[in-house]
Design a protein around this motif. Structure first.
Motif, short mmCIF file in Angstrom:
data_model
loop_
_atom_site.label_atom_id
_atom_site.label_comp_id
_atom_site.label_asym_id
_atom_site.label_seq_id
_atom_site.Cartn_x
_atom_site.Cartn_y
_atom_site.Cartn_z
N LEU A 669 0.83 -1.20 0.00
CA LEU A 669 0.00 0.00 0.00
C LEU A 669 0.87 1.26 0.00
CD1 LEU A 669 -2.84 -0.98 2.51
CD2 LEU A 669 -2.98 -0.85 0.02
N LEU A 670 1.95 1.23 0.76
CA LEU A 670 2.86 2.37 0.77
C LEU A 670 3.52 2.58 -0.59
CD1 LEU A 670 4.57 1.95 4.26
CD2 LEU A 670 2.80 3.59 3.60
N LEU A 671 3.90 1.47 -1.25
CA LEU A 671 4.49 1.59 -2.58
C LEU A 671 3.51 2.20 -3.57
CD1 LEU A 671 6.44 -1.79 -2.83
CD2 LEU A 671 7.39 0.49 -2.48
N GLY A 672 2.28 1.71 -3.51
CA GLY A 672 1.26 2.29 -4.39
C GLY A 672 1.00 3.74 -4.09
N LEU A 673 0.97 4.07 -2.79
CA LEU A 673 0.75 5.46 -2.41
C LEU A 673 1.92 6.32 -2.87
CD1 LEU A 673 -0.99 7.52 -0.89
CD2 LEU A 673 0.25 6.89 1.20
N SER A 674 3.13 5.80 -2.79
CA SER A 674 4.29 6.56 -3.24
C SER A 674 4.22 6.83 -4.75
CB SER A 674 5.57 5.80 -2.90
OG SER A 674 5.68 5.62 -1.51
N ALA A 675 3.76 5.81 -5.50
CA ALA A 675 3.61 6.02 -6.94
C ALA A 675 2.60 7.11 -7.24
CB ALA A 675 3.21 4.71 -7.61
#
Length: 706
Positions: A669-675
């Motif tokens: 979720l953090l990776l997606g949010l960072s994207a």
């Protein structure tokens, strides 16, 4: 009147006997007239009667009534130190019996007066509470049973505590008809002496009933024969013991075989007897405990109440609403039933509770035993002081203590913090502070050093963050100051990454550590945890009636919804969330010892013994206790324990398990949010760049990129 005197012809005893023969209630000098004028006359009369009685006692051996001599031999046989001789009126048998016993050394003899009270003919002498005559006695009760009036007196007395006392009834061959209206419970200690017409031979009998509505069972247990002695032969007051239990020596002498009334008497083999030659005759009598050998309960139907408590109590339901009890307690109950031949019907307790008093009324299995709905509770009922006041408990079958069960923490519980809980907040704060300081230092070095390429503030901070995540940079460091900042950032990355990854790998492999809780106080002080126990168990009494301040405080804070209806329901609630359940340790080990999702705190409370519960003063208690002792001593109980199939798991052992999606969902979720954030930053940068582009350069905007 209840007077005791010691053997040897004491004045009080002689005064009592003389007073009875004269139709008066003499009690010695204590009851002398208060009038001084007649006191000397009373003393003279008293000494005259005393001398007369002493003379009669010296000739008692020659003129003694044979039946009273048997009473003396009976007391001598068992070495009884206290005797109460009971009679509805004054008669020669009473006087002669008192004389015989007074001459026996070491025996305290009394003739208690019985004040008849109103009794309920419908209830007979059942164990139900009803008005009882005023009667006080300690020791063996001796009474003649030959007339209906004597039978009615015995029926009035033989209630309550008197049922468990030792009795000797002197009667004739019609004693079965006389005793027929009297309820003789299984645990009675009555010996009946059936005398011949001349009173020189007697057979000893016991009579009992398996239940109040079943017929009396009578069996011979001994015999007595008066032995003729020379007129001037000395009669020893002490018994001459025979070691042989079957009486081979006496039988060889023909003491019993010469009398047809006792020669063919068939005493059951289960009755352990001894034969002894005594002061007046030879006596063969039982030396065991009568209630413990009355094992044949044929015709008795027992109603039992029970509750599911696997694997100690496993219930198999029938279509008619009854249940078959299995498990450890079911095996013990089946063994008792097979040995004693009673039948039974078992049902699940109506309210599902174990036994607790609420508003003066007992509920659960104990309540059904108390109100007569059930004859026995088949379950591991904790033996408490309060329950023992209203019910009888058999000998301990299972013992254990209580603990507090809680849910074991897992990585799923830290969905949003599974990758941040490796460091405490202070460590995270220190790392952020050091990273910011290194970023600022890198910016200052790049601006003030003449040999370093100038870097923007944002580029300096991103460079340090890249170092922490193991990434490089396009910046070149040509000075000692710049290289020192770079090495410091790399050292920070090495230290933090080593600690972080080792802790994270351990947490993902083994799972999180147990909470810092040890006992009930820690649970009570944690506002996020709800504490409770199974409703209607002994824990209610433990907390409600305790004088411990902590237990009292916990009891005041417990709400009705905090209690669980059953132990399995409470454990389901433990698995679901922040709920702590006080549970029997043995039950937890047998049912949840293999489940690593739950654990028990180290502290233990309320060590308890458990067993079956029966109604108060139940005549079955002595026999059932004896049978349980036999089951334990024979090794059957240990064998049944080994047959219980349950296993425990060492949840502390290292075991790699697949990582679930819920555990790694947070970083994805953090990776997606960072994207998404990077796309947003890109949009913002393009907007800002278009706003700041000079007008002279717009003509090149249409030129395609090569």
């Amino acid at each position: 009147m209840d007077q005791y005197g010691k053997g040897g012809g004491t004045r009080e005893k002689v005064e009592e006997v003389a007073g009875r023969e004269g139709g008066k209630a003499w009690t010695g000098s204590r009851r002398a007239s208060k009038d001084p004028s007649i006191r000397p006359k009373m003393k003279s009369l008293l000494w005259f009667v005393t001398s007369l009685v002493a003379l009669e006692m010296s000739l008692a051996e020659v003129h003694a009534i044979p039946k009273t001599s048997f009473v003396r031999d009976f007391v001598n046989f068992y070495r009884i130190s206290r005797v109460c001789v009971i009679s509805p009126d004054t008669n020669p048998w009473l006087s002669e019996t008192l004389r015989q016993l007074i001459r026996f050394p070491g025996c305290f003899t009394s003739a208690p007066g019985v004040r008849k009270g109103a009794s309920n003919p419908a209830s007979g002498n059942a164990t139900r509470p009803h008005p009882a005559p005023r009667f006080s006695c300690r020791g063996l009760r001796v009474m003649r049973l030959g007339t209906p009036s004597e039978r009615e007196l015995f029926k009035e007395i033989f209630i309550g505590e008197e049922i468990r006392q030792r009795w000797l009834l002197v009667s004739g061959s019609d004693f079965p008809q006389l005793l027929e209206p009297v309820y003789l419970p299984l645990s009675n200690m009555i010996t009946i002496a059936n005398f011949s017409s001349d009173g020189k031979v007697a057979t000893l009998w016991e009579s009992y009933q398996v239940s109040e509505h079943l017929e009396q069972r009578t069996q011979p247990v001994g015999r007595w024969v008066s032995i003729a002695r020379p007129p001037h032969a000395r009669t020893d007051t002490h018994a001459q013991f025979e070691s042989a239990t079957a009486g081979e020596k006496l039988a060889a002498e023909g003491v019993f075989s010469s009398h047809p009334l006792v020669a063919g008497l068939a005493i059951p083999k289960v009755v352990r007897v001894e034969r002894r030659r005594l002061g007046v005759g030879a006596l063969e009598a039982p030396v065991d405990d009568p209630p413990l050998r009355r094992r044949d309960l044929t015709g008795l139907h027992v109603r039992c109440t029970t509750v599911e408590y696997e694997p100690l109590v496993v219930l198999k339901h029938h279509l008619d609403g009854t249940v078959r009890v299995k498990g450890l307690f079911g095996k013990v109950f089946d063994a008792l039933r097979e040995i004693t031949n009673f039948t039974s019907t078992c049902r699940r307790v109506r309210d599902g509770q174990w036994g607790v008093e609420v508003g003066g009324e007992w509920r659960g299995m104990v309540g059904e035993v108390v109100d007569g709905t059930a004859d026995v509770a088949v379950a591991p009922l904790a033996i408490t002081l309060e329950r023992s006041a209203v019910a009888e408990f058999l000998l301990n079958v299972v013992a254990s203590s209580y603990g507090i069960a809680m849910r074991r923490p897992s990585n799923e519980d830290y969905m949003w913090t599974v990758y941040t809980k490796q460091f405490e907040r202070g460590v995270w704060g220190m790392m952020v502070t050091v990273a910011l300081a290194l970023g600022a230092a890198l910016y200052v070095v790049s601006r003030w050093s003449k040999n370093e390429c100038e870097a923007h503030l944002s580029e300096s901070f991103f460079t340090v963050v890249g170092f922490l995540f193991g990434q490089g940079t396009t910046l070149g460091f040509h000075t000692v100051a710049g290289r020192t900042v770079m090495l410091t950032a790399l050292l920070l990355q090495l230290i933090s990454l080593a600690y972080y990854t080792s802790n994270m790998v351990s947490a993902l492999t083994v799972g999180p550590s147990l909470p810092a809780l040890n006992d009930l106080r820690d649970v009570h002080n944690d506002p996020a945890i709800t504490f409770g126990f199974v409703k209607g168990t002994a824990n209610t009494i433990d907390f409600r009636d305790s004088s411990n301040p902590l237990l009292q405080e916990v009891w005041r804070n417990i709400e009705e919804e905090d209690l669980s209806p059953t132990a399995p329901a409470g454990m389901e609630r433990v698995r679901e969330g922040d709920y702590a359940l006080m549970l029997w340790e043995l039950f937890f080990d047998m049912n949840y010892g293999h489940d690593c999702r739950v654990f028990m705190l180290p502290a233990r409370y309320f060590s308890t013994y458990t067993s079956f519960a029966l109604p108060r003063d139940s005549p079955l208690v002595p026999l059932m206790n004896k049978l349980i002792l036999d089951i334990v001593s024979s090794g059957l109980l240990r064998k049944w324990w080994t047959e219980l199939s349950y296993s425990t798991t060492d949840c502390s052992a290292l075991e790699a398990t697949p990582i679930e999606l819920k555990t790694v969902l947070t970083p994805f979720l953090l990776l997606g949010l960072s994207a998404l954030v990077s796309l947003g930053i890109l949009a913002a940068e393009r907007s800002l760049c278009q706003t700041r582009t000079p007008a002279s350069l717009k003509k090149y905007s249409s030129v395609p990129k090569e």
